[in-house]
Design an enzyme around this catalytic site. Structure first.
Site, PDB file in Angstrom:
ATOM      1  N   ASP A   1     -18.919  33.453 -17.039  1.00 18.63           N
ATOM      2  CA  ASP A   1     -17.467  32.428 -16.263  1.00 18.63           C
ATOM      3  C   ASP A   1     -17.557  32.129 -17.885  1.00 18.63           C
ATOM      4  O   ASP A   1     -18.847  31.563 -18.053  1.00 18.63           O
ATOM      5  CB  ASP A   1     -18.268  31.735 -15.344  1.00 18.63           C
ATOM      6  CG  ASP A   1     -17.572  30.788 -15.162  1.00 18.63           C
ATOM      7  OD1 ASP A   1     -16.152  30.443 -14.565  1.00 18.63           O
ATOM      8  OD2 ASP A   1     -18.399  29.211 -14.654  1.00 18.63           O
TER       9      ASP A   1
ATOM     10  N   ASP B   1     -16.411  30.936  -7.755  1.00 15.48           N
ATOM     11  CA  ASP B   1     -16.836  32.815  -8.999  1.00 15.48           C
ATOM     12  C   ASP B   1     -17.274  33.586  -7.848  1.00 15.48           C
ATOM     13  O   ASP B   1     -18.039  34.327  -7.842  1.00 15.48           O
ATOM     14  CB  ASP B   1     -17.796  32.195  -9.487  1.00 15.48           C
ATOM     15  CG  ASP B   1     -17.435  31.408 -10.881  1.00 15.48           C
ATOM     16  OD1 ASP B   1     -16.380  31.565 -11.635  1.00 15.48           O
ATOM     17  OD2 ASP B   1     -18.798  30.400 -11.336  1.00 15.48           O
TER      18      ASP B   1
END
Length: 678
Positions: A342, A550
């Site tokens: 990420d 996420d």
């Protein structure tokens, strides 16, 4: 600057909704934990009496209680599996414990029961806590919303009662109650929970908004476009649950063969008992030989061959700020061959900072004067960009003057009177078209240059004339570039970047750290699709992230790693590994440590197998005295245990760090936050 909406208000404090509200299952609400606690207590009492030299009748009762309370759940599980015509290690361990008691090894059998009961309780608690966090995510969406009737009046309704086509009013500081599109108004919405973007996003008529995100400034009228059950937040919950169900935890190596091994041991034990009995052996002799066989052939040494290296690696990693949730996870870490990272809060710090200060020629201002003027105007604001400007001025030790007549317009910027000058700070696209000064073209060119490099441009007007442009960006973590290089070296392929941020910012950051596979503008379901695409190609994917957005990818991945300090509750519960101190460079180190543990597991399995083979052959071919059988069995257990404990040493972590790429000059510059000027 006047407000564009009568309902606009001074900016409310932006509180990032990064974490789902806590819903915690009490530890002793689970039957597994209650039984395990009772078994452990009874065992400790019996052990104390036993070691104190009490008569057998005194410690026999507590040991029996340990057998009953701790063996209840595993025995029920084993019998249920037996009804389904399968045999698992749970039932085998219960039989082995009872067999040990039958030949006088009562304490050993009780200890085996306690270990199994405790293991089951920990697994049940971890499962319950993950489910708690997933359910708690739904609380990010508000329970009620303000719906506007056709005549313009307001009513408060439950969000689940909202229908497609309804219009809701979202005031500053409120969470948006449903997925929809802005019908009227302007504001800045923090949607980090959905996209992971580090800064609030300006929203105006026609823009999409999501349930559970936070409206920081301005009032919005939103037309509902999705039912509550189909919102992005609801889909995140569904994806996490689906991934958790379909991506069942990988078993430890020894557990992969437990079915055949268990059946083989039971069959062999029965044969060792029945065959001598059939040829006239005494019942007691046949039973003693069979029990001796079961003890020396039991998987205790093999299980211990597996666990100490993995548990030692877990303990070592924990000392260095990495929490690995189980031995299964530690084993799986060593098998990953692809990494997906990420951006915001993972490769970056998640906090915007001023990177460029560009006073315009002819403004008469130095960098410090431009920054101080902008900071004075921004100080009353709670916007993250405003905080970045003020922090930058304070970091330089500049005097920040008082601001008068402060005003804020959502999506545009702020104005204030500073030292007798009207200072406006805000978005170039909104402020520059309003000025007719020729310097506006130069300011627009500088702003475009900064935006092309992945920064957020902030223009500063002084008395209506462009005075300069500030560049703001989320800063790389100091160890980001080195970590990417180390992960590429460990896995044989460069990591990929999965982010909900805009493509330009993602591309710039990826270039700084050496990532070529960049996938930007992703919603949570897109991240999951990217992970599954890699796994469908036979890759074992490690996902590193920190936010609610996420969590589905963390659950779907072969192994998920969450950043501990900035991580949302859902990400922390869903992930298999937590980097407690947000030291990104520990990720490749713990992978290397896992691979070292796997090598020790193989060594220990060889040692344990040799001992078991020798003892079993001795018992079958000759007459193995029970004391020697127990000694050999326990001796092999001690040897493999001590071998596994080698990973507790500091040198094991140091060796895991060896081979980490050294920082290049460019990497040092970027990692330190000294972004090169463009």
């Amino acid at each position: 600057m006047p407000h564009t909406l009568a309902e606009s208000a001074p900016p409310a404090p932006l509180i990032r909704p990064a974490a789902a509200p806590r819903r915690r299952t009490p530890v002793f609400a689970l039957s597994e934990t209650r039984w395990a606690a009772a078994s452990t207590t009874a065992f400790l009492l019996g052990l104390a009496l036993h070691l104190a030299g009490a008569p057998p009748w005194a410690w026999a009762g507590p040991y029996a209680a340990a057998y009953l309370t701790g063996g209840w759940e595993p025995a029920r599980t084993g019998l249920r599996a037996l009804r389904e015509k399968t045999l698992d290690v749970d039932l085998l361990m219960i039989v082995a414990a009872l067999g040990a008691a039958a030949i006088g090894q009562v304490m050993d059998g009780a200890l085996l029961i306690v270990i199994f009961a405790t293991s089951g309780a920990v697994e049940a608690l971890a499962t319950a806590r993950t489910a708690d966090s997933v359910r708690g995510l739904l609380d990010l969406a508000p329970a009620t919303a303000t719906r506007l009737r056709p005549d313009g009046t307001e009513e408060t309704v439950a969000t689940e009662d909202l229908a497609v086509g309804d219009v809701i009013l979202v005031r500053p500081g409120e969470r948006i109650g449903a997925d929809g599109r802005v019908r009227d108004g302007a504001g800045e919405v923090d949607q980090a929970t959905i996209t992971g973007e580090p800064l609030p996003v300006a929203k105006q008529r026609g823009d999409e908004v999501f349930a559970g995100t936070l409206n920081g400034t301005g009032a919005l009228r939103v037309t509902v476009e999705r039912d509550a059950s189909d919102s992005v937040i609801a889909r995140i919950v569904a994806m996490v649950e689906e991934a958790s169900e379909t991506n069942a935890p990988t078993q430890l190596f020894i557990e992969k063969v437990e079915q055949r091994y268990s059946v083989g041991i039971v069959a062999a034990t029965l044969a060792v008992f029945a065959v001598p009995l059939a040829f006239g052996s005494a019942l007691s002799d046949a039973l003693l030989r069979a029990m001796t066989f079961m003890i020396v052939a039991s998987p205790c040494a093999v299980v211990l061959a597996t666990m100490p290296p993995l548990l030692s690696a877990i303990a070592n990693a924990g000392r260095h700020g990495v929490l690995v949730k189980s031995a299964v996870v530690m084993e799986r870490l060593g098998g990953i061959d692809t990494v997906a990272l990420d951006k915001t809060g993972t490769l970056t710090e998640g906090t915007p900072r001023v990177t460029d200060i560009r006073p315009l020629t002819g403004s008469g201002l130095t960098e410090d004067a431009l920054l101080a003027s902008a900071a004075a105007a921004e100080r009353p604001s709670e916007h993250p960009l405003a905080r970045a400007v003020v922090d930058a001025a304070r970091g330089r030790g500049l005097h920040i003057g008082d601001a008068k007549d402060f005003a804020s317009v959502p999506g545009v910027g702020v104005t204030a009177v500073v030292d007798g000058h009207t200072v406006a700070v805000g978005a170039p696209a909104r402020l520059l078209p309003a000025t007719e000064d020729p310097s506006g073209d130069l300011a627009a060119a500088v702003a475009s240059e900064l935006e092309a490099s992945g920064r957020t441009a902030v223009v500063v007007l002084r008395d209506g004339v462009p005075a300069g442009v500030l560049g703001v960006a989320d800063q790389l973590r100091p160890d980001a570039a080195v970590t990417v290089a180390a992960l590429a070296e460990l896995t044989g392929s460069a990591p990929m970047l999965l982010t909900g941020d805009n493509p330009r910012a993602a591309a710039r950051l990826a270039a700084d750290v050496g990532i070529t596979d960049v996938r930007a503008g992703l919603l949570p379901e897109n991240k999951v699709a990217a992970v599954r695409e890699q796994e469908a190609a036979g890759r074992r994917v490690l996902v590193v992230g920190d936010g609610v957005n996420d969590a589905p990818a963390l659950a779907a991945a072969h192994t998920g790693v969450a950043m501990g300090r900035a991580g949302s509750d859902l990400a922390l519960e869903t992930a298999d590994v937590i980097v407690v101190r947000d030291e990104l460079a520990t990720v490749p180190r713990v992978i290397a440590l896992s691979r070292a543990a796997r090598r020790l597991v193989v060594q220990n399995l060889v040692i344990a197998s040799v001992f078991i083979t020798v003892l079993v052959v001795w018992d079958l071919a000759g007459h193995l005295p029970l004391p020697i059988g127990v000694l050999g069995h326990e001796g092999s257990t001690v040897i493999v245990g001590l071998n596994g404990l080698r990973l507790l040493r500091e040198s094991a972590w140091t060796r895991a760090a060896e081979g980490m790429p050294r920082r290049t000059p460019d990497a040092v510059e970027v990692a330190a936050g000294e972004a090169p000027r463009t």
